[in-house]
Scaffold this active site. Structure first.
Site, mmCIF file in Angstrom:
data_model
loop_
_atom_site.group_PDB
_atom_site.id
_atom_site.type_symbol
_atom_site.label_atom_id
_atom_site.label_comp_id
_atom_site.label_asym_id
_atom_site.label_seq_id
_atom_site.Cartn_x
_atom_site.Cartn_y
_atom_site.Cartn_z
ATOM 1 C CD GLU A 34 -8.002 -13.225 4.405
ATOM 2 O OE1 GLU A 34 -8.176 -14.211 3.674
ATOM 3 O OE2 GLU A 34 -6.873 -12.852 4.776
ATOM 4 C CG ASP A 43 -5.175 -15.715 -1.405
ATOM 5 O OD1 ASP A 43 -4.160 -15.005 -1.444
ATOM 6 O OD2 ASP A 43 -5.534 -16.357 -0.400
ATOM 7 C CD GLU A 66 -1.510 -18.833 1.469
ATOM 8 O OE1 GLU A 66 -2.630 -18.948 1.988
ATOM 9 O OE2 GLU A 66 -1.003 -17.727 1.179
#
Length: 719
Positions: free
Chosen positions: A310, A384, A412
């Site tokens: 990333e 993820d 998240e």
């Protein structure tokens, strides 16, 4: 009369303020409430066994253990329990080597049963005296034993005839804080960072000590202070002095500090022109930096590294690989006993293969090439931190390399701190998954704790959900995820239901009329969230960037794998990502027994159906429903489950203080509204492709798809 009335008003306001602060402290105390025991008979029984404390040893850690024992016992039993030399009906605390010979001889046979930081809590009768002995091989083992003893009393357990022998099954039990130096927390939903870098090193907030207490009470022994998207400034002398102050504060609680290492630090703060891991100057820079850190913090744990992921710099920037980067850093910290935790969370915009396959493809060929003090940190699933994923196929595929589990405690993708989701149920599901890497029974837990391949280091990491909010985690029940993570890091084979009951009794009440229904609510909560967000194997259909709410329609981002449409692939023919042998062949990364199960549409567990297969809207599920009807009904079931959670909680008012009761009640209403939002938005979107009516029993949306697609949240937290 006027003055008297004013005084009354002042006193009343002070009373309300004191009452409010007292209630607020319940949130702050976490699971260390040490609530008074109300039964006189029970108190009397405890006092028969606990009349004083004898301490062997003078270390800071043993003093912490003594202080905790006195605080907890006085709060729960109502009387001060003092330090004594009278070895009768007393609690004896101290390491084995510091005990009197008679005590040593009585437990010598138990000593070989405990590992380094394991403890023994044992009732000892000798020469007509009765004592409770809390001991271990290290000071921190005694501290762990002290906390466990207090938990026995907190949860109304008997302390008669104790014989507890317990050791941690993993070496590194660590929180990963995604805290930035500016005070913000990436994916943080409980306020700002705990670390006040401005006031450090001279000002040590009491909150740091309470943080250390809470972690020690559940066996957590490490903390990574900084974000994996690292800032090189943390490695400068200015900040290392501050890190040292935190390390000093945490040390008596058995907690080591770790830092994230930005791979390009030799350029950014070292003045070099390269960060190539094979460059002699770069190698020397990291060796000198390690020496500088260990001179200040002799027990510094080591580095956590996110590289070539990333946008983060890494060895691939210089044509080198993960082994080159990890081993270079490992050599730098090895003389001091440090470790490198090298994250395997990688996926490339230049790799057109299935994102779920990329970490496996990139790391498995390097098995056996990492230094002994490198542990590869792998997320629980191949995408993820989704509400549900199959276990990561890397577990079992690198037998020569210790693999460290990375769970996310912060929510998240699970409704932030607005939603009640008991994550130990998710953790347990992953840890007990069978990889078949060495035949049946080769669970992920056995790989993570090192026992399957006899690795010398092992660990479990949890991405922290802790912030500056008074209650630490944003949602009172999110504290249970921090607690549950610690308990499973200590023993990956614990049952989530046991953990839930421990936490409820320690945090709220021992009344079975409260514990039993709320425990059931907690255990069912994770499945409820999966149902109203991503049922039947759907994944990563959240809104992008902030990940708040649904966004299955998003298709305009520059990288394909950032778009939810990449993952659900809904069309007129059906929905789901074909990872079978007819698709991306991701199933082949699992061992044959697992591969066969996942690859076959008929044997694939329905909870992973759309993860591994693109399925017709008319496909018949095992219960006889079509896929479309089953999908819609599961979305509705998730909403119904939240309503049931509300009903359960509303019946608990007499067992819970007003502040926490109201707080959870309001948060459950947010969760109820957002569960409906997820259901309506997703079903309206997918209905475009299925062209089918909603089945009976599913509530019809009151808003349009255009409305849901128009929603924006520019100030969503955690970005």
């Amino acid at each position: 009369m006027k003055h008297k009335k004013q005084h009354k008003n002042i006193f009343f306001c002070l009373f309300l303020l004191t009452y409010s602060l007292s209630n607020a402290q319940n949130d702050y105390k976490l699971w260390l409430q040490y609530s008074p025991i109300t039964s006189p008979e029970t108190v009397s029984n405890y006092h028969k066994n606990v009349q004083g404390i004898v301490k062997y040893g003078e270390s800071e850690t043993l003093q912490v253990a003594l202080n905790e024992m006195q605080t907890g016992l006085q709060s729960m039993l109502g009387n001060s329990i003092g330090l004594t030399t009278k070895k009768e009906n007393s609690i004896i605390i101290g390491t084995y080597s510091s005990l009197d010979k008679d005590f040593q001889n009585l437990i010598k046979s138990n000593l070989e049963k405990i590992q380094k930081d394991g403890y023994i809590i044992k009732t000892i009768t000798n020469n007509n005296t009765k004592n409770i002995l809390i001991t271990g091989k290290t000071d921190v083992a005694v501290l762990y034993g002290a906390f466990n003893f207090l938990k026995l009393i907190q949860t109304n357990k008997s302390i008669e005839n104790l014989n507890i022998i317990d050791s941690p099954k993993t070496d590194i039990r660590i929180l990963n804080h995604w805290d930035n130096l500016d005070g913000k927390v990436e994916r943080g939903y409980a306020g700002s960072s705990l670390w006040n870098w401005q006031k450090l090193p001279l000002f040590i907030e009491q909150r740091y000590i309470n943080y250390a207490r809470a972690n020690a009470s559940i066996g957590i022994n490490g903390t990574v202070l900084t974000n994996v998207n690292a800032n090189a400034l943390i490695l400068t002398p200015l900040y290392l002095e501050k890190v040292k102050a935190l390390a000093n504060a945490f040390r008596p609680y058995g907690i080591k500090v770790y830092l994230t290492a930005r791979f390009s630090a030799p350029i950014e703060i070292g003045g070099l022109k390269t960060a190539d891991p094979t460059d002699k100057d770069v190698i020397n820079w990291w060796k000198e930096k390690a020496k500088e850190i260990y001179n200040q913090i002799p027990d510094f744990g080591g580095f956590l590294v996110k590289a070539n992921s990333e946008g983060q710099p890494g060895p691939q920037n210089y044509g080198k690989n993960h082994v080159d980067g990890a081993n270079m850093l490992a050599d730098a910290v090895s003389p001091f006993g440090g470790v490198i935790m090298w994250r395997a969370f990688v996926y490339s915009e230049h790799d057109v293969d299935d994102r779920a396959k990329q970490a496996f493809s990139e790391f498995v060929p390097y098995d056996g090439r990492f230094r002994k003090n490198v542990i590869v940190q792998v997320k629980n699933g191949p995408i993820d931190f989704q509400p549900r994923e199959p276990f990561h196929p890397m577990f079992g595929a690198m037998p020569k390399t210790p693999l460290m589990m990375e769970f996310q405690i912060t929510q998240e993708y699970l409704g932030f701190s607005s939603h009640l989701v008991f994550l130990p149920k998710l953790y347990q599901e992953v840890l007990q998954s069978d990889t078949y890497s060495k035949g049946k029974g080769s669970t992920v837990a056995k790989i993570v704790d090192g026992t399957l391949e006899n690795h010398t280091i092992s660990g479990i990491a949890g991405v922290s959900n802790i912030g500056s909010d008074l209650n630490w985690t944003g949602h009172p029940f999110a504290q249970a995820n921090w607690y549950g993570f610690g308990r499973l890091a200590w023993n990956p084979n614990l049952d989530a239901e046991t953990i839930a009951e421990e936490w409820l009794r320690s945090t709220f009440s021992n009344d079975d009329n409260f514990v039993n229904p709320v425990k059931k609510m907690m255990i069912n909560s994770r499945e409820a969230v999966v149902n109203y967000m991503t049922p039947l194997g759907l994944h990563h259909i959240m809104a992008t960037n902030h990940h708040y709410g649904p966004g299955p329609w998003v298709n305009n981002l520059s990288r394909p794998e950032w778009n939810p449409v990449y993952y659900h692939k809904a069309d007129a023919n059906g929905i789901g990502f074909d990872r079978s042998k007819t698709g991306t062949k991701a199933t082949t990364q699992f061992f044959p027994e697992v591969e066969k199960k996942f690859d076959n549409l008929e044997t694939c567990p329905e909870k992973y159906l759309l993860w591994f297969h693109h399925v017709s809207w008319d496909y018949k599920l095992k219960n006889g429903n079509t896929l479309w009807d089953g999908l819609a009904l599961q979305y509705q079931q998730g909403v119904d489950d939240v309503k049931s959670m509300q009903t359960t909680w509303n019946k608990t008012e007499k067992y819970v203080d007003k502040e926490r009761f109201k707080e959870v009640q309001q948060l459950l209403e947010i969760q109820n509204q957002e569960a409906k939002w997820w259901r309506d938005a997703c079903l309206l979107y997918f209905q475009q492709y299925s062209k089918k009516q909603l089945p009976q029993g599913v509530e019809k949306p009151t808003k349009t798809l255009d409305y849901f697609e128009s929603l924006q949240f520019p100030f969503a937290p955690g970005i």
